[in-house]
Design a protein around this motif. Sequence first.
Motif, PDB file in Angstrom:
ATOM      1  N   VAL A 100     -28.251 100.008 100.336  1.00  0.00           N
ATOM      2  CA  VAL A 100     -29.621 100.349 100.550  1.00  0.00           C
ATOM      3  C   VAL A 100     -29.285 102.150 100.378  1.00  0.00           C
ATOM      4  CG1 VAL A 100     -31.099 100.812 102.322  1.00  0.00           C
ATOM      5  CG2 VAL A 100     -30.070  98.720 102.254  1.00  0.00           C
ATOM      6  N   VAL A 101     -30.135 102.517  99.429  1.00  0.00           N
ATOM      7  CA  VAL A 101     -29.965 104.004  99.242  1.00  0.00           C
ATOM      8  C   VAL A 101     -31.306 104.847  99.701  1.00  0.00           C
ATOM      9  CG1 VAL A 101     -28.478 103.753  97.290  1.00  0.00           C
ATOM     10  CG2 VAL A 101     -31.025 103.920  96.915  1.00  0.00           C
ATOM     11  N   THR A 102     -31.171 105.923 100.006  1.00  0.00           N
ATOM     12  CA  THR A 102     -32.456 106.722 100.586  1.00  0.00           C
ATOM     13  C   THR A 102     -32.894 107.767 100.146  1.00  0.00           C
ATOM     14  OG1 THR A 102     -30.938 107.869 102.326  1.00  0.00           O
ATOM     15  CG2 THR A 102     -32.169 105.547 103.068  1.00  0.00           C
ATOM     16  N   ASP A 103     -32.053 108.168  98.874  1.00  0.00           N
ATOM     17  CA  ASP A 103     -32.577 109.306  98.236  1.00  0.00           C
ATOM     18  C   ASP A 103     -32.150 109.227  96.703  1.00  0.00           C
ATOM     19  OD1 ASP A 103     -29.735 110.334  97.772  1.00  0.00           O
ATOM     20  OD2 ASP A 103     -30.014 111.137  99.910  1.00  0.00           O
ATOM     21  N   GLN A 104     -32.691 110.412  95.913  1.00  0.00           N
ATOM     22  CA  GLN A 104     -32.526 110.224  94.528  1.00  0.00           C
ATOM     23  C   GLN A 104     -30.909 110.327  94.143  1.00  0.00           C
ATOM     24  OE1 GLN A 104     -34.468 109.509  92.014  1.00  0.00           O
ATOM     25  NE2 GLN A 104     -32.870 109.954  90.597  1.00  0.00           N
ATOM     26  N   GLN A 105     -30.251 111.014  94.830  1.00  0.00           N
ATOM     27  CA  GLN A 105     -28.812 111.527  94.488  1.00  0.00           C
ATOM     28  C   GLN A 105     -28.091 110.127  94.648  1.00  0.00           C
ATOM     29  OE1 GLN A 105     -26.736 114.462  96.770  1.00  0.00           O
ATOM     30  NE2 GLN A 105     -25.157 114.281  95.751  1.00  0.00           N
ATOM     31  N   ASP A 106     -28.437 109.373  95.743  1.00  0.00           N
ATOM     32  CA  ASP A 106     -27.459 108.241  95.970  1.00  0.00           C
ATOM     33  C   ASP A 106     -27.894 106.700  95.006  1.00  0.00           C
ATOM     34  OD1 ASP A 106     -26.334 109.140  98.186  1.00  0.00           O
ATOM     35  OD2 ASP A 106     -27.430 108.360  99.813  1.00  0.00           O
ATOM     36  N   LEU A 107     -29.243 107.088  94.457  1.00  0.00           N
ATOM     37  CA  LEU A 107     -29.590 106.191  93.686  1.00  0.00           C
ATOM     38  C   LEU A 107     -29.322 106.275  92.260  1.00  0.00           C
ATOM     39  CD1 LEU A 107     -31.500 104.036  92.661  1.00  0.00           C
ATOM     40  CD2 LEU A 107     -33.435 105.531  92.262  1.00  0.00           C
ATOM     41  N   ALA A 108     -29.058 107.697  91.944  1.00  0.00           N
ATOM     42  CA  ALA A 108     -28.322 107.830  90.671  1.00  0.00           C
ATOM     43  C   ALA A 108     -26.961 107.654  90.590  1.00  0.00           C
ATOM     44  CB  ALA A 108     -28.715 109.451  90.331  1.00  0.00           C
ATOM     45  N   SER A 109     -26.170 107.541  91.722  1.00  0.00           N
ATOM     46  CA  SER A 109     -24.706 107.251  91.910  1.00  0.00           C
ATOM     47  C   SER A 109     -24.632 105.808  91.729  1.00  0.00           C
ATOM     48  CB  SER A 109     -24.205 107.686  93.458  1.00  0.00           C
ATOM     49  OG  SER A 109     -24.147 109.071  93.304  1.00  0.00           O
ATOM     50  N   ALA A 110     -25.865 104.977  92.530  1.00  0.00           N
ATOM     51  CA  ALA A 110     -25.718 103.650  92.706  1.00  0.00           C
ATOM     52  C   ALA A 110     -25.957 103.086  91.179  1.00  0.00           C
ATOM     53  CB  ALA A 110     -26.691 103.068  93.418  1.00  0.00           C
ATOM     54  N   ILE A 111     -26.643 103.569  90.172  1.00  0.00           N
ATOM     55  CA  ILE A 111     -26.984 102.999  88.850  1.00  0.00           C
ATOM     56  C   ILE A 111     -26.040 103.601  87.852  1.00  0.00           C
ATOM     57  CG2 ILE A 111     -29.428 102.608  89.672  1.00  0.00           C
ATOM     58  CD1 ILE A 111     -30.110 105.023  87.880  1.00  0.00           C
ATOM     59  N   THR A 112     -25.365 104.564  88.100  1.00  0.00           N
ATOM     60  CA  THR A 112     -24.451 105.061  87.023  1.00  0.00           C
ATOM     61  C   THR A 112     -23.418 104.339  87.013  1.00  0.00           C
ATOM     62  OG1 THR A 112     -24.984 107.494  87.721  1.00  0.00           O
ATOM     63  CG2 THR A 112     -22.727 107.087  86.459  1.00  0.00           C
ATOM     64  N   GLY A 113     -23.111 103.911  85.509  1.00  0.00           N
ATOM     65  CA  GLY A 113     -22.017 103.167  85.263  1.00  0.00           C
ATOM     66  C   GLY A 113     -22.063 101.691  85.391  1.00  0.00           C
ATOM     67  N   LYS A 114     -23.138 101.122  85.756  1.00  0.00           N
ATOM     68  CA  LYS A 114     -23.725  99.901  85.934  1.00  0.00           C
ATOM     69  C   LYS A 114     -24.303  99.253  84.688  1.00  0.00           C
ATOM     70  CE  LYS A 114     -22.072  99.170  90.205  1.00  0.00           C
ATOM     71  NZ  LYS A 114     -22.132 100.671  90.619  1.00  0.00           N
ATOM     72  N   GLU A 115     -24.178  98.060  84.361  1.00  0.00           N
ATOM     73  CA  GLU A 115     -24.885  97.603  83.300  1.00  0.00           C
ATOM     74  C   GLU A 115     -26.493  97.333  83.562  1.00  0.00           C
ATOM     75  OE1 GLU A 115     -24.298  96.213  79.727  1.00  0.00           O
ATOM     76  OE2 GLU A 115     -22.660  97.615  80.092  1.00  0.00           O
ATOM     77  N   ALA A 116     -26.568  96.619  84.767  1.00  0.00           N
ATOM     78  CA  ALA A 116     -27.972  96.425  84.940  1.00  0.00           C
ATOM     79  C   ALA A 116     -28.093  96.494  86.406  1.00  0.00           C
ATOM     80  CB  ALA A 116     -28.100  94.867  84.543  1.00  0.00           C
ATOM     81  N   ILE A 117     -29.198  96.868  87.098  1.00  0.00           N
ATOM     82  CA  ILE A 117     -29.482  97.083  88.403  1.00  0.00           C
ATOM     83  C   ILE A 117     -30.920  96.912  88.324  1.00  0.00           C
ATOM     84  CG2 ILE A 117     -29.844  98.746  90.482  1.00  0.00           C
ATOM     85  CD1 ILE A 117     -26.930  98.014  89.867  1.00  0.00           C
ATOM     86  N   LEU A 118     -31.375  95.889  89.585  1.00  0.00           N
ATOM     87  CA  LEU A 118     -32.670  95.713  89.725  1.00  0.00           C
ATOM     88  C   LEU A 118     -32.886  96.262  91.019  1.00  0.00           C
ATOM     89  CD1 LEU A 118     -35.509  94.650  89.263  1.00  0.00           C
ATOM     90  CD2 LEU A 118     -34.892  92.415  90.375  1.00  0.00           C
TER      91      LEU A 118
END
Length: 113
Positions: free
Chosen positions: A10-28
């Motif tokens: 669970v992310v709550t801001d743009q910075q955490d979202l960017a970190s969560a999707i970086t380097g991942k093949e696919a994220i929904l």
Amino acid sequence: MPQPKNNNLVVTDQQDLASAITGKEAILALVFATWCPFCRRFLPVFAKYAAGREDFLFVQDDEEIVATEYDVESIPSSLYFEKGVLTKRLDGQRGIGLQEKELVAFIQDCGLA
């Protein structure tokens, strides 16, 4: 960053979202707000499909910062990222939100079924 629920981040801001999707093949990602009644109704539906999956992400966006960044006009909405880039989206309908059948079709369309 909030702790994962049922193995989902669970992310709550743009910075955490960017970190969560970086380097991942696919994220929904599901963009939602705690104050939104349509989001509260849809969260258990998304959680059912997200259970035990690391490629599903919850984006709690109470201040609508992420929504603004990705031009989300109605929440809840689902955003599909491939290698950190937004490639598909499923926007909620104003006054209705999202339905389970729409999510199922979107998951299939993203190749995550």
